[in-house]
Write a protein that holds these residues in place. Sequence first.
Motif, PDB file in Angstrom:
ATOM      1  N   ALA A  59      -3.496  10.413  12.903  1.00  0.00           N
ATOM      2  CA  ALA A  59      -4.211   9.192  12.563  1.00  0.00           C
ATOM      3  C   ALA A  59      -3.281   8.015  12.798  1.00  0.00           C
ATOM      4  O   ALA A  59      -2.079   8.111  12.579  1.00  0.00           O
ATOM      5  CB  ALA A  59      -4.675   9.219  11.113  1.00  0.00           C
ATOM      6  N   ASP A  60      -3.851   6.913  13.278  1.00  0.00           N
ATOM      7  CA  ASP A  60      -3.068   5.686  13.416  1.00  0.00           C
ATOM      8  C   ASP A  60      -2.870   5.013  12.070  1.00  0.00           C
ATOM      9  O   ASP A  60      -1.965   4.202  11.914  1.00  0.00           O
ATOM     10  CB  ASP A  60      -3.770   4.717  14.380  1.00  0.00           C
ATOM     11  N   GLY A  61      -3.696   5.360  11.100  1.00  0.00           N
ATOM     12  CA  GLY A  61      -3.567   4.769   9.777  1.00  0.00           C
ATOM     13  C   GLY A  61      -4.689   5.224   8.871  1.00  0.00           C
ATOM     14  O   GLY A  61      -5.493   6.079   9.228  1.00  0.00           O
ATOM     15  N   ILE A  62      -4.734   4.628   7.698  1.00  0.00           N
ATOM     16  CA  ILE A  62      -5.792   4.915   6.739  1.00  0.00           C
ATOM     17  C   ILE A  62      -6.836   3.827   6.874  1.00  0.00           C
ATOM     18  O   ILE A  62      -6.528   2.637   6.749  1.00  0.00           O
ATOM     19  CB  ILE A  62      -5.233   4.974   5.303  1.00  0.00           C
ATOM     20  N   GLY A  63      -8.057   4.247   7.142  1.00  0.00           N
ATOM     21  CA  GLY A  63      -9.146   3.286   7.313  1.00  0.00           C
ATOM     22  C   GLY A  63      -9.734   2.827   5.999  1.00  0.00           C
ATOM     23  O   GLY A  63     -10.102   1.668   5.848  1.00  0.00           O
ATOM     24  N   ASN A  64      -9.809   3.737   5.031  1.00  0.00           N
ATOM     25  CA  ASN A  64     -10.429   3.394   3.760  1.00  0.00           C
ATOM     26  C   ASN A  64     -10.067   4.447   2.719  1.00  0.00           C
ATOM     27  O   ASN A  64      -9.804   5.596   3.062  1.00  0.00           O
ATOM     28  CB  ASN A  64     -11.950   3.333   3.918  1.00  0.00           C
ATOM     29  N   ILE A  65     -10.074   4.039   1.469  1.00  0.00           N
ATOM     30  CA  ILE A  65      -9.895   4.960   0.347  1.00  0.00           C
ATOM     31  C   ILE A  65     -10.991   4.648  -0.659  1.00  0.00           C
ATOM     32  O   ILE A  65     -11.138   3.499  -1.072  1.00  0.00           O
ATOM     33  CB  ILE A  65      -8.511   4.827  -0.311  1.00  0.00           C
ATOM     34  N   ASN A  66     -11.760   5.673  -1.027  1.00  0.00           N
ATOM     35  CA  ASN A  66     -12.806   5.520  -2.030  1.00  0.00           C
ATOM     36  C   ASN A  66     -12.489   6.413  -3.211  1.00  0.00           C
ATOM     37  O   ASN A  66     -12.087   7.562  -3.030  1.00  0.00           O
ATOM     38  CB  ASN A  66     -14.179   5.915  -1.460  1.00  0.00           C
ATOM     39  N   VAL A  67     -12.679   5.883  -4.415  1.00  0.00           N
ATOM     40  CA  VAL A  67     -12.459   6.645  -5.640  1.00  0.00           C
ATOM     41  C   VAL A  67     -13.781   6.691  -6.389  1.00  0.00           C
ATOM     42  O   VAL A  67     -14.378   5.647  -6.667  1.00  0.00           O
ATOM     43  CB  VAL A  67     -11.371   6.007  -6.524  1.00  0.00           C
ATOM     44  N   THR A  68     -14.243   7.896  -6.688  1.00  0.00           N
ATOM     45  CA  THR A  68     -15.443   8.099  -7.477  1.00  0.00           C
ATOM     46  C   THR A  68     -15.098   9.057  -8.602  1.00  0.00           C
ATOM     47  O   THR A  68     -14.783  10.218  -8.343  1.00  0.00           O
ATOM     48  CB  THR A  68     -16.585   8.685  -6.619  1.00  0.00           C
ATOM     49  N   LYS A  69     -15.136   8.528  -9.824  1.00  0.00           N
ATOM     50  CA  LYS A  69     -14.723   9.283 -11.006  1.00  0.00           C
ATOM     51  C   LYS A  69     -13.312   9.806 -10.786  1.00  0.00           C
ATOM     52  O   LYS A  69     -12.398   9.025 -10.666  1.00  0.00           O
ATOM     53  CB  LYS A  69     -15.726  10.382 -11.335  1.00  0.00           C
ATOM     54  N   ASN A  70     -13.107  11.129 -10.678  1.00  0.00           N
ATOM     55  CA  ASN A  70     -11.750  11.654 -10.486  1.00  0.00           C
ATOM     56  C   ASN A  70     -11.557  12.261  -9.099  1.00  0.00           C
ATOM     57  O   ASN A  70     -10.667  13.067  -8.895  1.00  0.00           O
ATOM     58  CB  ASN A  70     -11.411  12.667 -11.578  1.00  0.00           C
ATOM     59  N   ILE A  71     -12.373  11.843  -8.131  1.00  0.00           N
ATOM     60  CA  ILE A  71     -12.269  12.329  -6.759  1.00  0.00           C
ATOM     61  C   ILE A  71     -11.883  11.166  -5.835  1.00  0.00           C
ATOM     62  O   ILE A  71     -12.486  10.099  -5.878  1.00  0.00           O
ATOM     63  CB  ILE A  71     -13.600  12.947  -6.277  1.00  0.00           C
ATOM     64  N   VAL A  72     -10.875  11.393  -5.005  1.00  0.00           N
ATOM     65  CA  VAL A  72     -10.408  10.381  -4.054  1.00  0.00           C
ATOM     66  C   VAL A  72     -10.728  10.863  -2.640  1.00  0.00           C
ATOM     67  O   VAL A  72     -10.433  12.010  -2.286  1.00  0.00           O
ATOM     68  CB  VAL A  72      -8.886  10.145  -4.200  1.00  0.00           C
ATOM     69  N   ARG A  73     -11.324   9.982  -1.856  1.00  0.00           N
ATOM     70  CA  ARG A  73     -11.622  10.269  -0.451  1.00  0.00           C
ATOM     71  C   ARG A  73     -10.797   9.316   0.408  1.00  0.00           C
ATOM     72  O   ARG A  73     -10.929   8.098   0.280  1.00  0.00           O
ATOM     73  CB  ARG A  73     -13.113  10.091  -0.175  1.00  0.00           C
ATOM     74  N   ILE A  74      -9.946   9.886   1.250  1.00  0.00           N
ATOM     75  CA  ILE A  74      -9.087   9.092   2.127  1.00  0.00           C
ATOM     76  C   ILE A  74      -9.576   9.285   3.553  1.00  0.00           C
ATOM     77  O   ILE A  74      -9.559  10.410   4.072  1.00  0.00           O
ATOM     78  CB  ILE A  74      -7.612   9.524   2.011  1.00  0.00           C
ATOM     79  N   ASP A  75     -10.043   8.204   4.173  1.00  0.00           N
ATOM     80  CA  ASP A  75     -10.510   8.251   5.561  1.00  0.00           C
ATOM     81  C   ASP A  75      -9.361   7.854   6.479  1.00  0.00           C
ATOM     82  O   ASP A  75      -8.819   6.750   6.365  1.00  0.00           O
ATOM     83  CB  ASP A  75     -11.681   7.283   5.772  1.00  0.00           C
ATOM     84  N   PHE A  76      -9.002   8.756   7.368  1.00  0.00           N
ATOM     85  CA  PHE A  76      -7.986   8.466   8.366  1.00  0.00           C
ATOM     86  C   PHE A  76      -8.665   7.898   9.596  1.00  0.00           C
ATOM     87  O   PHE A  76      -9.740   8.340   9.983  1.00  0.00           O
ATOM     88  CB  PHE A  76      -7.196   9.724   8.727  1.00  0.00           C
ATOM     89  N   ALA A  77      -8.032   6.899  10.209  1.00  0.00           N
ATOM     90  CA  ALA A  77      -8.612   6.232  11.365  1.00  0.00           C
ATOM     91  C   ALA A  77      -7.673   6.343  12.555  1.00  0.00           C
ATOM     92  O   ALA A  77      -6.451   6.365  12.406  1.00  0.00           O
ATOM     93  CB  ALA A  77      -8.883   4.764  11.056  1.00  0.00           C
ATOM     94  N   ALA A  78      -8.261   6.412  13.733  1.00  0.00           N
ATOM     95  CA  ALA A  78      -7.497   6.445  14.972  1.00  0.00           C
ATOM     96  C   ALA A  78      -8.085   5.420  15.939  1.00  0.00           C
ATOM     97  O   ALA A  78      -9.290   5.142  15.913  1.00  0.00           O
ATOM     98  CB  ALA A  78      -7.541   7.839  15.600  1.00  0.00           C
ATOM     99  N   LEU A  79      -7.225   4.859  16.761  1.00  0.00           N
ATOM    100  CA  LEU A  79      -7.659   3.905  17.770  1.00  0.00           C
ATOM    101  C   LEU A  79      -8.557   4.624  18.764  1.00  0.00           C
ATOM    102  O   LEU A  79      -8.213   5.704  19.267  1.00  0.00           O
ATOM    103  CB  LEU A  79      -6.434   3.323  18.481  1.00  0.00           C
ATOM    104  N   GLN A  80      -9.715   4.054  19.020  1.00  0.00           N
ATOM    105  CA  GLN A  80     -10.681   4.648  19.944  1.00  0.00           C
ATOM    106  C   GLN A  80     -10.820   3.722  21.152  1.00  0.00           C
ATOM    107  O   GLN A  80     -11.656   2.819  21.159  1.00  0.00           O
ATOM    108  CB  GLN A  80     -12.037   4.825  19.249  1.00  0.00           C
ATOM    109  N   PRO A  81     -10.015   3.921  22.197  1.00  0.00           N
ATOM    110  CA  PRO A  81     -10.028   2.986  23.327  1.00  0.00           C
ATOM    111  C   PRO A  81     -11.366   2.942  24.065  1.00  0.00           C
ATOM    112  O   PRO A  81     -11.689   1.944  24.694  1.00  0.00           O
ATOM    113  CB  PRO A  81      -8.910   3.490  24.244  1.00  0.00           C
ATOM    114  N   GLN A  82     -12.165   4.009  23.960  1.00  0.00           N
ATOM    115  CA  GLN A  82     -13.461   4.011  24.636  1.00  0.00           C
ATOM    116  C   GLN A  82     -14.497   3.162  23.884  1.00  0.00           C
ATOM    117  O   GLN A  82     -15.509   2.777  24.454  1.00  0.00           O
ATOM    118  CB  GLN A  82     -13.988   5.441  24.830  1.00  0.00           C
ATOM    119  N   LEU A  83     -14.235   2.861  22.613  1.00  0.00           N
ATOM    120  CA  LEU A  83     -15.109   1.990  21.832  1.00  0.00           C
ATOM    121  C   LEU A  83     -14.519   0.591  21.832  1.00  0.00           C
ATOM    122  O   LEU A  83     -13.323   0.420  21.654  1.00  0.00           O
ATOM    123  CB  LEU A  83     -15.240   2.503  20.395  1.00  0.00           C
ATOM    124  N   LYS A  84     -15.353  -0.404  22.023  1.00  0.00           N
ATOM    125  CA  LYS A  84     -14.871  -1.783  22.102  1.00  0.00           C
ATOM    126  C   LYS A  84     -15.550  -2.650  21.057  1.00  0.00           C
ATOM    127  O   LYS A  84     -16.727  -2.472  20.750  1.00  0.00           O
ATOM    128  CB  LYS A  84     -15.151  -2.384  23.490  1.00  0.00           C
TER     129      LYS A  84
END
Length: 130
Positions: free
Chosen positions: A7-32
Amino acid sequence: MNQDIFADGIGNINVTKNIVRIDFAALQPQLKSENGQPVFATNQRIVMPLEGFIQGLALQQNIVQQLIQAGVLQVNAAPAPVAAAEPAAATEAAAAAESAAAQPEEAPDEEPQQTAEDNDDSPDGLKVIQ
């Protein structure tokens, strides 16, 4: 270890009650973007209990301190300004942090999320020495 995840970095972190969701993001050169620049997109997600997330955070802070002591990272005098977090996300994060705090009567300081445009300086005032 079964699989490496890039992953190029962390795109987002969501916390719901006692569960954490970490979204990893990568550069997508085909998407503009609208201005023709490559964009970041979520490529993997880790879901973990809040306790595991806090333990991981402590490990990461330890590594950052070791990198500063080794001269790999340099602490900047003033961190660069970053975009403010969305109100709903900030409220959710603040509520989760407050419930996880050792002393619930003290509200934790919120840190704004870093956007893709803020890649030059990290929001915590650290700079990688190359």
